[in-house]
Motif scaffolding. Structure first.
Motif, PDB file in Angstrom:
ATOM      1  N   GLY A 124       1.016  -1.285  -0.093  1.00 21.03           N
ATOM      2  CA  GLY A 124      -0.051   0.009   0.005  1.00 21.03           C
ATOM      3  C   GLY A 124       0.832   1.129  -0.134  1.00 21.03           C
ATOM      4  N   GLU A 125       0.661   2.021   1.036  1.00 20.15           N
ATOM      5  CA  GLU A 125       1.362   3.372   0.999  1.00 20.15           C
ATOM      6  C   GLU A 125       2.638   3.239   2.024  1.00 20.15           C
ATOM      7  N   GLN A 126       2.782   2.034   2.497  1.00 19.42           N
ATOM      8  CA  GLN A 126       3.818   1.948   3.432  1.00 19.42           C
ATOM      9  C   GLN A 126       5.096   1.278   2.706  1.00 19.42           C
ATOM     10  N   PHE A 159      14.434   0.963   6.887  1.00 11.06           N
ATOM     11  CA  PHE A 159      14.095   2.305   6.891  1.00 11.06           C
ATOM     12  C   PHE A 159      12.665   2.141   6.622  1.00 11.06           C
ATOM     13  N   GLN A 160      11.764   2.869   7.457  1.00 11.45           N
ATOM     14  CA  GLN A 160      10.369   2.456   7.091  1.00 11.45           C
ATOM     15  C   GLN A 160       9.816   4.047   7.205  1.00 11.45           C
ATOM     16  N   GLY A 161       8.439   3.992   6.355  1.00  5.23           N
ATOM     17  CA  GLY A 161       7.976   5.199   6.204  1.00  5.23           C
ATOM     18  C   GLY A 161       6.619   5.088   5.174  1.00  5.23           C
ATOM     19  N   GLU A 162       5.939   6.130   5.072  1.00 13.56           N
ATOM     20  CA  GLU A 162       5.007   6.268   4.286  1.00 13.56           C
ATOM     21  C   GLU A 162       5.381   6.823   2.958  1.00 13.56           C
ATOM     22  N   LEU A 163       4.674   6.438   1.838  1.00 13.42           N
ATOM     23  CA  LEU A 163       5.361   6.690   0.495  1.00 13.42           C
ATOM     24  C   LEU A 163       5.226   8.319   0.402  1.00 13.42           C
ATOM     25  N   LYS A 164       4.200   9.063   0.646  1.00 13.65           N
ATOM     26  CA  LYS A 164       4.274  10.275   0.552  1.00 13.65           C
ATOM     27  C   LYS A 164       4.745  11.314   1.332  1.00 13.65           C
ATOM     28  N   SER A 165       5.412  10.809   2.715  1.00 14.58           N
ATOM     29  CA  SER A 165       6.135  11.273   3.529  1.00 14.58           C
ATOM     30  C   SER A 165       7.280  11.498   3.536  1.00 14.58           C
ATOM     31  N   SER A 166       8.009  10.676   2.811  1.00 17.30           N
ATOM     32  CA  SER A 166       9.717  10.369   2.460  1.00 17.30           C
ATOM     33  C   SER A 166      10.076  10.704   1.273  1.00 17.30           C
ATOM     34  N   LEU A 167      10.883  11.464   0.977  1.00 16.05           N
ATOM     35  CA  LEU A 167      11.343  11.843  -0.287  1.00 16.05           C
ATOM     36  C   LEU A 167      12.059  10.701  -0.916  1.00 16.05           C
TER      37      LEU A 167
END
Length: 273
Positions: A123-125, A155-163
């Motif tokens: 998904g977005e993750q 390294f983990q994050g949301e697609l839209k929050s990490s360049l």
């Protein structure tokens, strides 16, 4: 642009400029699959069977016009839910080997200049795990200076929050349905002479994809007329191999203990400098 910590650039350069974005097969060795907590169940097809493309009886598609070939290939791909994308012959620009599907899942590897990364997207993750060599590289050392616990983790994050993760996961946007739409909407399609690419009999068609310069897509002339290879016209070397059509794969994200929030090592997003 926000400062990146060196992940994703290789694969983006090698693949995204081809008018696609890509993802890796779950066909890695058992240790890597266990390490990434990935469960794979290839129940639909395999690269040597109906999922590979370019195998089976002649389909006669080479007899059609360029626009007709693009349409037939797009129609064949429209019912496919997953596929594998692998860069070939572009080592100096990095390599990518990924599996992607129409549900937003992605799994695989990318590398550049001896630095390897595992990629998982659900998904977005997004989760990205650097290989051992990364931690002796200049960027890896900078990350450890910020967060010593980062070594050996995703390294983990949301697609839209990490360049950084966004760039890496951009490769995963090359899904079968987006490729199908590109073929179905292709304009000014030029047909080439039948040939063989990567051991498969194909007919090449050339057209501009996603507003980019024209790229050549090789359509299988045996079995289903899937696009089995793509050659870039944007100044890059090498090509993309497409296979694993309809191969089922399941992504199980890493645990919290195996991951670290990418914001702990990445600068503000967005930012300049």
């Amino acid at each position: 642009m926000a400062r990146k910590f060196g992940i994703g650039t290789a694969a983006v350069t090698a693949v995204a400029a081809m008018g696609l974005s890509a993802c890796s097969s779950d066909s890695g060795d058992d240790s890597k699959k266990k390490d990434d907590k990935v469960a794979s169940d290839k129940t639909s097809a395999d690269d040597k069977g109906s999922g590979g493309g370019g195998t089976g009886a002649p389909n006669g598609i080479e007899k059609l016009s360029g626009p007709e070939i693009a349409r037939k290939s797009g129609e064949a791909l429209s019912s496919v839910r997953s596929m594998r994308l692998k860069t070939v012959g572009a080592k100096e620009q990095g390599s990518t080997d990924l599996m992607t599907d129409t549900s937003g899942n992605c799994l695989g590897t990318s590398s550049l200049k001896g630095l390897d990364f595992r990629i998982i997207k659900k998904g977005e993750q997004v989760w990205v795990k650097p290989g051992d060599a990364y931690w002796t590289d200049q960027e890896g050392k900078r990350v450890l200076a910020k967060e010593p616990r980062a070594k050996g983790k995703y390294f983990q994050g949301e697609l839209k929050s990490s360049l950084t993760l966004g760039l890496t996961a951009a490769l995963c946007q090359a899904q079968p349905d987006t490729m199908s739409k590109s073929l179905l909407s292709a304009k000014q399609v030029t047909k080439g002479a039948p040939t063989t690419v990567g051991g498969k009999k194909v007919v090449p068609i050339t057209f501009a994809m996603s507003g980019e310069k024209p790229s050549t897509v090789h359509i299988a002339t045996e079995g289903k007329p899937y696009p089995v290879s793509l050659t870039d016209k944007n100044g890059l070397q090498g090509r993309l191999e497409l296979s694993g059509f309809g191969v089922h794969f399941t992504v199980k994200p890493p645990s919290a203990a195996e991951s670290i929030d990418v914001s702990k090592v990445e600068g503000p997003y967005p930012s300049t400098g």
